[in-house]
Design a protein around this motif. Sequence first.
Motif, PDB file in Angstrom:
ATOM      1  N   THR A  50       0.855  -1.190   0.000  1.00  0.00           N
ATOM      2  CA  THR A  50       0.000   0.000   0.000  1.00  0.00           C
ATOM      3  C   THR A  50       0.888   1.235   0.000  1.00  0.00           C
ATOM      4  N   ASN A  51       0.549   2.182  -0.869  1.00  0.00           N
ATOM      5  CA  ASN A  51       1.305   3.429  -0.950  1.00  0.00           C
ATOM      6  C   ASN A  51       0.473   4.561  -0.339  1.00  0.00           C
ATOM      7  N   GLN A  52       0.962   5.144   0.748  1.00  0.00           N
ATOM      8  CA  GLN A  52       0.312   6.310   1.343  1.00  0.00           C
ATOM      9  C   GLN A  52       1.012   7.607   0.945  1.00  0.00           C
ATOM     10  N   GLU A  53       2.138   7.500   0.289  1.00  0.00           N
ATOM     11  CA  GLU A  53       2.901   8.671  -0.129  1.00  0.00           C
ATOM     12  C   GLU A  53       2.192   9.409  -1.267  1.00  0.00           C
ATOM     13  N   SER A  54       2.551  10.674  -1.457  1.00  0.00           N
ATOM     14  CA  SER A  54       1.923  11.481  -2.505  1.00  0.00           C
ATOM     15  C   SER A  54       2.516  11.207  -3.887  1.00  0.00           C
ATOM     16  N   ILE A  55       3.637  10.484  -3.938  1.00  0.00           N
ATOM     17  CA  ILE A  55       4.251  10.149  -5.234  1.00  0.00           C
ATOM     18  C   ILE A  55       4.138   8.641  -5.467  1.00  0.00           C
ATOM     19  N   PRO A  56       4.116   8.209  -6.733  1.00  0.00           N
ATOM     20  CA  PRO A  56       3.999   6.773  -7.028  1.00  0.00           C
ATOM     21  C   PRO A  56       5.209   5.978  -6.535  1.00  0.00           C
ATOM     22  N   HIS A  57       4.943   4.747  -6.084  1.00  0.00           N
ATOM     23  CA  HIS A  57       5.983   3.810  -5.671  1.00  0.00           C
ATOM     24  C   HIS A  57       5.571   2.410  -6.104  1.00  0.00           C
ATOM     25  N   ASN A  58       6.526   1.488  -6.105  1.00  0.00           N
ATOM     26  CA  ASN A  58       6.244   0.078  -6.351  1.00  0.00           C
ATOM     27  C   ASN A  58       7.117  -0.757  -5.419  1.00  0.00           C
ATOM     28  N   PHE A  59       6.920  -2.068  -5.451  1.00  0.00           N
ATOM     29  CA  PHE A  59       7.643  -2.982  -4.566  1.00  0.00           C
ATOM     30  C   PHE A  59       8.170  -4.132  -5.402  1.00  0.00           C
ATOM     31  N   ASN A  60       9.454  -4.400  -5.291  1.00  0.00           N
ATOM     32  CA  ASN A  60      10.090  -5.460  -6.071  1.00  0.00           C
ATOM     33  C   ASN A  60      11.026  -6.254  -5.177  1.00  0.00           C
ATOM     34  N   ILE A  61      11.048  -7.562  -5.368  1.00  0.00           N
ATOM     35  CA  ILE A  61      12.067  -8.389  -4.732  1.00  0.00           C
ATOM     36  C   ILE A  61      13.119  -8.662  -5.794  1.00  0.00           C
ATOM     37  N   ILE A  62      14.381  -8.462  -5.421  1.00  0.00           N
ATOM     38  CA  ILE A  62      15.475  -8.504  -6.387  1.00  0.00           C
ATOM     39  C   ILE A  62      16.567  -9.452  -5.902  1.00  0.00           C
ATOM     40  N   ALA A  63      16.973 -10.369  -6.773  1.00  0.00           N
ATOM     41  CA  ALA A  63      18.163 -11.192  -6.523  1.00  0.00           C
ATOM     42  C   ALA A  63      19.342 -10.286  -6.852  1.00  0.00           C
ATOM     43  N   ASN A  64      19.995  -9.775  -5.824  1.00  0.00           N
ATOM     44  CA  ASN A  64      20.958  -8.701  -6.003  1.00  0.00           C
ATOM     45  C   ASN A  64      22.394  -9.191  -6.182  1.00  0.00           C
ATOM     46  N   ASP A  65      23.160  -8.352  -6.863  1.00  0.00           N
ATOM     47  CA  ASP A  65      24.582  -8.600  -7.074  1.00  0.00           C
ATOM     48  C   ASP A  65      25.450  -7.712  -6.184  1.00  0.00           C
ATOM     49  N   THR A  66      24.844  -6.762  -5.483  1.00  0.00           N
ATOM     50  CA  THR A  66      25.569  -5.816  -4.632  1.00  0.00           C
ATOM     51  C   THR A  66      24.906  -5.778  -3.257  1.00  0.00           C
ATOM     52  N   PRO A  67      25.633  -5.440  -2.196  1.00  0.00           N
ATOM     53  CA  PRO A  67      25.042  -5.427  -0.862  1.00  0.00           C
ATOM     54  C   PRO A  67      23.993  -4.336  -0.658  1.00  0.00           C
ATOM     55  N   ALA A  72      20.641   4.063 -10.127  1.00  0.00           N
ATOM     56  CA  ALA A  72      19.268   4.564 -10.262  1.00  0.00           C
ATOM     57  C   ALA A  72      18.342   3.489 -10.834  1.00  0.00           C
ATOM     58  N   ASN A  73      18.896   2.569 -11.618  1.00  0.00           N
ATOM     59  CA  ASN A  73      18.142   1.450 -12.193  1.00  0.00           C
ATOM     60  C   ASN A  73      18.438   0.205 -11.355  1.00  0.00           C
ATOM     61  N   VAL A  74      17.450  -0.278 -10.589  1.00  0.00           N
ATOM     62  CA  VAL A  74      17.681  -1.409  -9.682  1.00  0.00           C
ATOM     63  C   VAL A  74      18.111  -2.677 -10.414  1.00  0.00           C
ATOM     64  N   LEU A  75      17.739  -2.825 -11.683  1.00  0.00           N
ATOM     65  CA  LEU A  75      18.142  -4.025 -12.420  1.00  0.00           C
ATOM     66  C   LEU A  75      19.625  -4.021 -12.780  1.00  0.00           C
ATOM     67  N   ALA A  76      20.286  -2.879 -12.656  1.00  0.00           N
ATOM     68  CA  ALA A  76      21.731  -2.847 -12.882  1.00  0.00           C
ATOM     69  C   ALA A  76      22.453  -3.617 -11.776  1.00  0.00           C
ATOM     70  N   GLU A  92      10.716   1.406 -13.716  1.00  0.00           N
ATOM     71  CA  GLU A  92      11.441   2.658 -13.468  1.00  0.00           C
ATOM     72  C   GLU A  92      10.534   3.878 -13.448  1.00  0.00           C
ATOM     73  N   THR A  93       9.336   3.761 -14.030  1.00  0.00           N
ATOM     74  CA  THR A  93       8.448   4.922 -14.141  1.00  0.00           C
ATOM     75  C   THR A  93       7.041   4.684 -13.616  1.00  0.00           C
ATOM     76  N   VAL A  94       6.631   3.417 -13.449  1.00  0.00           N
ATOM     77  CA  VAL A  94       5.246   3.113 -13.074  1.00  0.00           C
ATOM     78  C   VAL A  94       5.179   2.536 -11.670  1.00  0.00           C
ATOM     79  N   GLY A  95       4.303   3.134 -10.868  1.00  0.00           N
ATOM     80  CA  GLY A  95       4.037   2.634  -9.523  1.00  0.00           C
ATOM     81  C   GLY A  95       2.573   2.852  -9.208  1.00  0.00           C
ATOM     82  N   ILE A  96       2.196   2.552  -7.986  1.00  0.00           N
ATOM     83  CA  ILE A  96       0.813   2.781  -7.597  1.00  0.00           C
ATOM     84  C   ILE A  96       0.702   4.156  -6.949  1.00  0.00           C
ATOM     85  N   ALA A  97      -0.451   4.791  -7.150  1.00  0.00           N
ATOM     86  CA  ALA A  97      -0.687   6.141  -6.653  1.00  0.00           C
ATOM     87  C   ALA A  97      -1.004   6.120  -5.164  1.00  0.00           C
TER      88      ALA A  97
END
Length: 147
Positions: A50-67, A72-76, A92-97
């Motif tokens: 749930t996003n209560q913020e005034s700007i769009p956000h999203n949630f992603n689980i990422i198998a990361n290569d860095t700690p 700026a691009n999480v897939l990097a 990178e541009t779409v989230g929930i309002a």
Amino acid sequence: VPLAYNAANKTVFLYIVSLSSGNPFNFNGTSDGQLKIYIPAGWHVYVVYTNQESIPHNFNIIANDTPTPNNANVLADGKFILNVGTTSTSYETVGIASGQSASGLSPAIPAGYYWFACGIAGHAEAGMWGVLISSTSVTTPYYVTSS
């Protein structure tokens, strides 16, 4: 703190909110990896975000290569395990309002160290990320927060 789960179908239930108070780049009021979620290896994660913020956000689980997220691009820094409130191509541009919720179910998550982060460009770098640890030594899902 224990998390809700269903052992029969190996699913952990996460209820994540970007709170409207404090840092605008937060998950459950935490940022910069302060929220750490521990799950049994091979379990699924069902996320209600749930996003209560005034700007769009999203949630992603990422198998990361860095700690920590350092681009700026999480897939990097890794690859997606789950996208909630966005897609693997529009993250990178779409989230929930503000005031909206989205949900999603991950595949079984192997033992390892993962992040969860907002994929909108620059949000993870600004602190909107946490840690997910999937471990064979965890039998009951739980989370901790640190300052």
